[in-house]
Design a protein around this motif. Structure first.
Motif, PDB file in Angstrom:
ATOM      1  N   LEU A   1      -1.843 103.990 -27.369  1.00 52.93           N
ATOM      2  CA  LEU A   1      -1.634 103.411 -26.021  1.00 52.93           C
ATOM      3  C   LEU A   1      -0.934 103.860 -25.308  1.00 52.93           C
ATOM      4  O   LEU A   1      -0.885 103.678 -24.415  1.00 52.93           O
ATOM      5  CB  LEU A   1      -2.057 101.871 -26.002  1.00 52.93           C
ATOM      6  CG  LEU A   1      -2.334 101.223 -25.224  1.00 52.93           C
ATOM      7  CD1 LEU A   1      -3.785 101.311 -24.340  1.00 52.93           C
ATOM      8  CD2 LEU A   1      -2.548  99.563 -24.717  1.00 52.93           C
ATOM      9  N   PHE A   2       0.217 103.649 -25.652  1.00 56.61           N
ATOM     10  CA  PHE A   2       1.703 103.635 -25.298  1.00 56.61           C
ATOM     11  C   PHE A   2       1.631 105.677 -25.001  1.00 56.61           C
ATOM     12  O   PHE A   2       3.253 105.552 -23.928  1.00 56.61           O
ATOM     13  CB  PHE A   2       2.929 103.152 -25.660  1.00 56.61           C
ATOM     14  CG  PHE A   2       1.746 101.244 -25.419  1.00 56.61           C
ATOM     15  CD1 PHE A   2       2.642 100.976 -23.557  1.00 56.61           C
ATOM     16  CD2 PHE A   2       1.982 101.031 -26.214  1.00 56.61           C
ATOM     17  CE1 PHE A   2       2.617  99.331 -23.928  1.00 56.61           C
ATOM     18  CE2 PHE A   2       1.606  99.337 -26.250  1.00 56.61           C
ATOM     19  CZ  PHE A   2       2.122  98.652 -25.320  1.00 56.61           C
ATOM     20  N   GLN A   3       1.180 106.349 -25.343  1.00 57.14           N
ATOM     21  CA  GLN A   3       1.816 107.115 -25.139  1.00 57.14           C
ATOM     22  C   GLN A   3       1.605 107.798 -23.974  1.00 57.14           C
ATOM     23  O   GLN A   3       0.111 107.852 -22.697  1.00 57.14           O
ATOM     24  CB  GLN A   3       0.976 108.690 -26.359  1.00 57.14           C
ATOM     25  CG  GLN A   3       1.923 108.416 -27.338  1.00 57.14           C
ATOM     26  CD  GLN A   3       0.474 108.773 -28.505  1.00 57.14           C
ATOM     27  OE1 GLN A   3      -0.036 109.529 -28.474  1.00 57.14           O
ATOM     28  NE2 GLN A   3       1.134 108.700 -29.490  1.00 57.14           N
ATOM     29  N   ALA A   4       2.245 109.155 -23.398  1.00 54.04           N
ATOM     30  CA  ALA A   4       1.732 109.735 -22.038  1.00 54.04           C
ATOM     31  C   ALA A   4       0.914 110.410 -22.189  1.00 54.04           C
ATOM     32  O   ALA A   4       1.034 110.976 -22.863  1.00 54.04           O
ATOM     33  CB  ALA A   4       3.298 110.506 -22.170  1.00 54.04           C
ATOM     34  N   PHE A   5       0.577 110.214 -20.767  1.00 55.40           N
ATOM     35  CA  PHE A   5      -0.666 110.669 -20.356  1.00 55.40           C
ATOM     36  C   PHE A   5      -1.955 110.518 -21.113  1.00 55.40           C
ATOM     37  O   PHE A   5      -3.606 111.225 -21.641  1.00 55.40           O
ATOM     38  CB  PHE A   5      -0.640 112.606 -20.761  1.00 55.40           C
ATOM     39  CG  PHE A   5       0.204 113.262 -20.239  1.00 55.40           C
ATOM     40  CD1 PHE A   5       0.304 112.645 -18.843  1.00 55.40           C
ATOM     41  CD2 PHE A   5       1.703 113.457 -20.948  1.00 55.40           C
ATOM     42  CE1 PHE A   5       1.814 113.562 -18.508  1.00 55.40           C
ATOM     43  CE2 PHE A   5       2.983 114.546 -20.351  1.00 55.40           C
ATOM     44  CZ  PHE A   5       2.956 113.641 -18.661  1.00 55.40           C
ATOM     45  N   LYS A   6      -1.611 109.490 -21.824  1.00 53.28           N
ATOM     46  CA  LYS A   6      -3.141 108.885 -21.992  1.00 53.28           C
ATOM     47  C   LYS A   6      -3.584 108.238 -21.174  1.00 53.28           C
ATOM     48  O   LYS A   6      -3.496 106.745 -21.344  1.00 53.28           O
ATOM     49  CB  LYS A   6      -2.913 107.865 -23.904  1.00 53.28           C
ATOM     50  CG  LYS A   6      -4.169 107.303 -24.242  1.00 53.28           C
ATOM     51  CD  LYS A   6      -4.144 107.848 -25.966  1.00 53.28           C
ATOM     52  CE  LYS A   6      -5.449 106.901 -26.506  1.00 53.28           C
ATOM     53  NZ  LYS A   6      -6.035 107.733 -27.183  1.00 53.28           N
ATOM     54  N   GLN A  43      12.167  99.582 -22.942  1.00 49.31           N
ATOM     55  CA  GLN A  43      12.975  99.426 -23.601  1.00 49.31           C
ATOM     56  C   GLN A  43      14.744  99.659 -23.337  1.00 49.31           C
ATOM     57  O   GLN A  43      15.330  99.371 -24.163  1.00 49.31           O
ATOM     58  CB  GLN A  43      12.748 100.723 -25.004  1.00 49.31           C
ATOM     59  CG  GLN A  43      11.766 100.021 -25.846  1.00 49.31           C
ATOM     60  CD  GLN A  43      10.881 101.314 -26.345  1.00 49.31           C
ATOM     61  OE1 GLN A  43      11.073 102.775 -25.878  1.00 49.31           O
ATOM     62  NE2 GLN A  43      10.046 100.430 -27.347  1.00 49.31           N
ATOM     63  N   SER A  44      14.642 100.702 -22.304  1.00 50.20           N
ATOM     64  CA  SER A  44      15.760 100.933 -22.221  1.00 50.20           C
ATOM     65  C   SER A  44      16.454  99.358 -21.497  1.00 50.20           C
ATOM     66  O   SER A  44      17.916  99.619 -21.771  1.00 50.20           O
ATOM     67  CB  SER A  44      16.200 101.882 -21.169  1.00 50.20           C
ATOM     68  OG  SER A  44      15.256 101.081 -19.729  1.00 50.20           O
ATOM     69  N   HIS A  45      15.967  98.401 -21.720  1.00 48.85           N
ATOM     70  CA  HIS A  45      16.835  96.970 -20.924  1.00 48.85           C
ATOM     71  C   HIS A  45      17.093  96.710 -22.445  1.00 48.85           C
ATOM     72  O   HIS A  45      17.101  95.106 -22.606  1.00 48.85           O
ATOM     73  CB  HIS A  45      15.785  96.211 -20.406  1.00 48.85           C
ATOM     74  CG  HIS A  45      16.143  96.886 -18.755  1.00 48.85           C
ATOM     75  ND1 HIS A  45      15.417  97.905 -18.612  1.00 48.85           N
ATOM     76  CD2 HIS A  45      16.449  96.325 -17.481  1.00 48.85           C
ATOM     77  CE1 HIS A  45      15.689  97.697 -16.720  1.00 48.85           C
ATOM     78  NE2 HIS A  45      16.485  97.717 -17.139  1.00 48.85           N
ATOM     79  N   GLY A  46      17.056  96.803 -23.236  1.00 51.69           N
ATOM     80  CA  GLY A  46      17.337  96.054 -24.818  1.00 51.69           C
ATOM     81  C   GLY A  46      15.758  95.616 -25.398  1.00 51.69           C
ATOM     82  O   GLY A  46      15.824  94.308 -25.701  1.00 51.69           O
ATOM     83  N   GLY A  47      14.438  95.580 -24.046  1.00 48.86           N
ATOM     84  CA  GLY A  47      13.688  95.002 -24.731  1.00 48.86           C
ATOM     85  C   GLY A  47      12.670  95.608 -25.556  1.00 48.86           C
ATOM     86  O   GLY A  47      12.458  96.935 -26.165  1.00 48.86           O
ATOM     87  N   GLU A  48      11.058  94.641 -24.994  1.00 49.55           N
ATOM     88  CA  GLU A  48       9.927  94.887 -25.383  1.00 49.55           C
ATOM     89  C   GLU A  48       8.407  94.875 -24.692  1.00 49.55           C
ATOM     90  O   GLU A  48       8.713  94.446 -24.588  1.00 49.55           O
ATOM     91  CB  GLU A  48       9.889  95.297 -27.518  1.00 49.55           C
ATOM     92  CG  GLU A  48       9.093  95.645 -27.748  1.00 49.55           C
ATOM     93  CD  GLU A  48       8.845  97.593 -27.904  1.00 49.55           C
ATOM     94  OE1 GLU A  48       8.298  98.360 -26.609  1.00 49.55           O
ATOM     95  OE2 GLU A  48       9.167  98.248 -28.449  1.00 49.55           O
ATOM     96  N   LEU A  49       7.842  96.024 -24.504  1.00 51.31           N
ATOM     97  CA  LEU A  49       5.986  96.029 -23.780  1.00 51.31           C
ATOM     98  C   LEU A  49       5.494  95.536 -25.453  1.00 51.31           C
ATOM     99  O   LEU A  49       5.124  96.868 -26.103  1.00 51.31           O
ATOM    100  CB  LEU A  49       6.771  96.826 -22.835  1.00 51.31           C
ATOM    101  CG  LEU A  49       5.066  97.077 -21.934  1.00 51.31           C
ATOM    102  CD1 LEU A  49       4.737  95.404 -21.914  1.00 51.31           C
ATOM    103  CD2 LEU A  49       4.710  97.881 -21.492  1.00 51.31           C
ATOM    104  N   ALA A  70       3.156  91.614 -23.151  1.00 53.39           N
ATOM    105  CA  ALA A  70       3.711  90.959 -22.511  1.00 53.39           C
ATOM    106  C   ALA A  70       5.062  91.895 -22.452  1.00 53.39           C
ATOM    107  O   ALA A  70       5.574  93.035 -23.455  1.00 53.39           O
ATOM    108  CB  ALA A  70       4.261  89.661 -22.995  1.00 53.39           C
ATOM    109  N   VAL A  71       5.705  91.872 -21.856  1.00 48.62           N
ATOM    110  CA  VAL A  71       7.581  92.575 -21.846  1.00 48.62           C
ATOM    111  C   VAL A  71       8.344  91.407 -22.049  1.00 48.62           C
ATOM    112  O   VAL A  71       8.618  89.741 -21.563  1.00 48.62           O
ATOM    113  CB  VAL A  71       8.313  92.450 -20.337  1.00 48.62           C
ATOM    114  CG1 VAL A  71       8.910  93.538 -20.417  1.00 48.62           C
ATOM    115  CG2 VAL A  71       6.691  93.412 -19.892  1.00 48.62           C
ATOM    116  N   THR A  85       2.427  95.623 -31.696  1.00 48.07           N
ATOM    117  CA  THR A  85       1.781  94.612 -31.103  1.00 48.07           C
ATOM    118  C   THR A  85       1.871  93.268 -31.108  1.00 48.07           C
ATOM    119  O   THR A  85       3.757  92.737 -31.599  1.00 48.07           O
ATOM    120  CB  THR A  85       0.389  93.783 -32.685  1.00 48.07           C
ATOM    121  OG1 THR A  85       0.312  96.034 -32.936  1.00 48.07           O
ATOM    122  CG2 THR A  85      -0.709  93.831 -32.007  1.00 48.07           C
ATOM    123  N   LEU A  86       1.658  92.529 -30.111  1.00 47.37           N
ATOM    124  CA  LEU A  86       2.359  90.846 -29.288  1.00 47.37           C
ATOM    125  C   LEU A  86       1.847  89.935 -30.232  1.00 47.37           C
ATOM    126  O   LEU A  86       0.097  89.787 -31.241  1.00 47.37           O
ATOM    127  CB  LEU A  86       1.044  90.637 -28.510  1.00 47.37           C
ATOM    128  CG  LEU A  86       1.721  89.515 -28.129  1.00 47.37           C
ATOM    129  CD1 LEU A  86       3.107  89.458 -27.067  1.00 47.37           C
ATOM    130  CD2 LEU A  86       0.826  89.801 -26.535  1.00 47.37           C
TER     131      LEU A  86
END
Ligand code: ADP
Length: 389
Positions: free
Chosen positions: A312-317, A336-342, A356-357, A376-377
């Protein structure tokens, strides 16, 4: 021995107990721009930045006294100073040798300039890509934005025409307090519309302006609110957007435009998911756990289609005919570049999707830990507090 050390790719420096250089191999000559003859017998502090030079003797002394290792056998990234006075990053590891002439320290140096440059280029490229996706999202919203701008402009024209009519009439009927008050009221309304148009343009400008990534203290709720306003442009007004913001959230160290970009992506996807559905609703909430600020976007659409879930999180999908499939990939990169996750709870069978971020607000050091989490959340939804997903 000296000629063996000279063939090494890494820089090698040997110093005595008083930090005087005894050996300076060829690789060091290339790195620093000094000939060995220029440095042999001199204090190694000539190769370090001033802040280090002062403490270096202290390090050696402290180690000799206490045996406490700050760098020996460990290796660390430090700055080094070339002959021309410029600095460059090196990886330095130090070993120790006990010889009949006393204790000696052997430093092995690896020039990190090229690696740093590659890292810098990568960060820059990532920034460009993120911006490109932002411009592409705005491009898709282009006609809706033009329409949205047209409304206040039309209103301003109408108000100005009304004032003009009023003033013409006043020429015949003369001046009256009541008429003046009416004209002022119309002018106020025109001002309000002009401000509305201005703020739309302002928001768009922020999103498309070319500038490097930045970090500053931002108020998450305020930021999210602004992004939602922009996202709602041209959308189905029947869809109910619920804003459920946590109170007294701490400030977030972030790139405000990039965080808004995540919100724009998630909320636009949610609008898409509930399009044409009766009772369509999007809940945007912010909250806090002990170390993270959480931002979640939930809709009551059909949930993520099973065939979309994998990658789902891959580009062009993308599951849309006109989609680029970049929104989620870019949003996760930003998180991720903010040290977080989606994270995602895909929903399905009558439940909508929830994204959720999680963003650390205490320190960027938490990044590695957060990034290691699975995609996965888990945890309760704001609307149904008990369900585990
Ligand atoms: P794009 O929107 O260009 O397709 P995204 O990466 O933002 O790219 O989304 C990828 C796909 O994930 C979408 O095409 C859609 O199929 C699915 N998706 C994203 N958000 C939702 C949602 N809230 N509900 C259902 N499906 C979604």
């Amino acid at each position: 021995m000296a000629s063996v050390l000279d063939t090494a790719v890494d820089g090698i420096i040997i110093i005595d107990e008083h930090a005087r250089m005894m050996m300076f191999n060829k690789a060091c000559e290339r790195m620093f721009g000094y000939e060995a003859a220029e440095v042999i017998g001199r204090n190694v502090s000539m190769l370090t930045p001033p802040e280090h030079a002062e403490v270096h003797d202290g390090y050696v002394e402290a180690y000799k006294r206490t045996g406490h290792r700050k760098i020996i056998g460990i290796g660390r990234e430090v700055r080094a100073k070339r002959k021309d006075g410029t600095y460059f990053p090196i990886d330095l590891s130090v070993g120790e040798a006990i010889t009949p002439e006393g204790r000696q320290f052997i430093g092995i140096l690896r020039d990190l300039t090229a690696r740093k440059e590659t890292e810098r280029r990568l960060t820059e490229l990532q920034g460009d890509l993120i911006r490109l996706a932002r411009v592409s999202a705005l491009d898709e919203m282009g006609s809706a934005i033009a329409h949205e701008l047209n409304q206040p402009l039309t209103a301003i024209i109408l108000y100005l025409q009304a004032v003009e009519r009023e003033l013409r009439r006043a020429k015949d009927t003369g001046h009256s307090e009541e008429a003046d008050a009416r004209r002022f009221a119309i002018i106020k309304k025109a001002q309000g519309e002009a401000q509305r148009a201005g703020s739309i343009i302002q928001r768009i400008r922020q999103l498309v302006e070319k500038r490097g990534p930045e970090r500053k203290d931002v108020d998450l709720n305020h930021l999210v609110d602004d992004a939602i306003e922009l996202t709602q442009i041209g959308q189905d007004r029947i869809v109910n957007v619920v804003r459920d913001y946590g109170a007294d959230l701490p400030m977030l160290q972030a790139d405000p435009v990039q965080i808004q970009q995540i919100v724009v992506n998630l909320v636009r996807n949610a609008f898409e998911a509930v399009r044409g559905r009766e009772g369509g609703e999007i809940i945007v909430s912010t909250s806090l756990d002990d170390r993270h600020l959480l931002l979640s976007v939930e809709d009551n659409g059909p949930g993520i289609a099973a065939e979309m879930l994998d990658g789902l999180f891959q580009a062009f999908k993308t599951g849309k005919r006109s989609g680029m499939g970049l929104g989620l990939a870019i949003s996760r990169t930003i998180a991720q570049s903010h040290g977080g996750e989606l994270l995602v709870d895909p929903g399905g069978s009558d439940r909508g999707a929830r994204f959720a971020v999680r963003l650390p607000f205490l320190s960027a050091q938490l990044s590695a830990e957060s990034a290691a989490d699975a995609g996965t959340l888990k945890g309760p939804r704001p609307s149904e507090p008990k369900r585990e997903v």
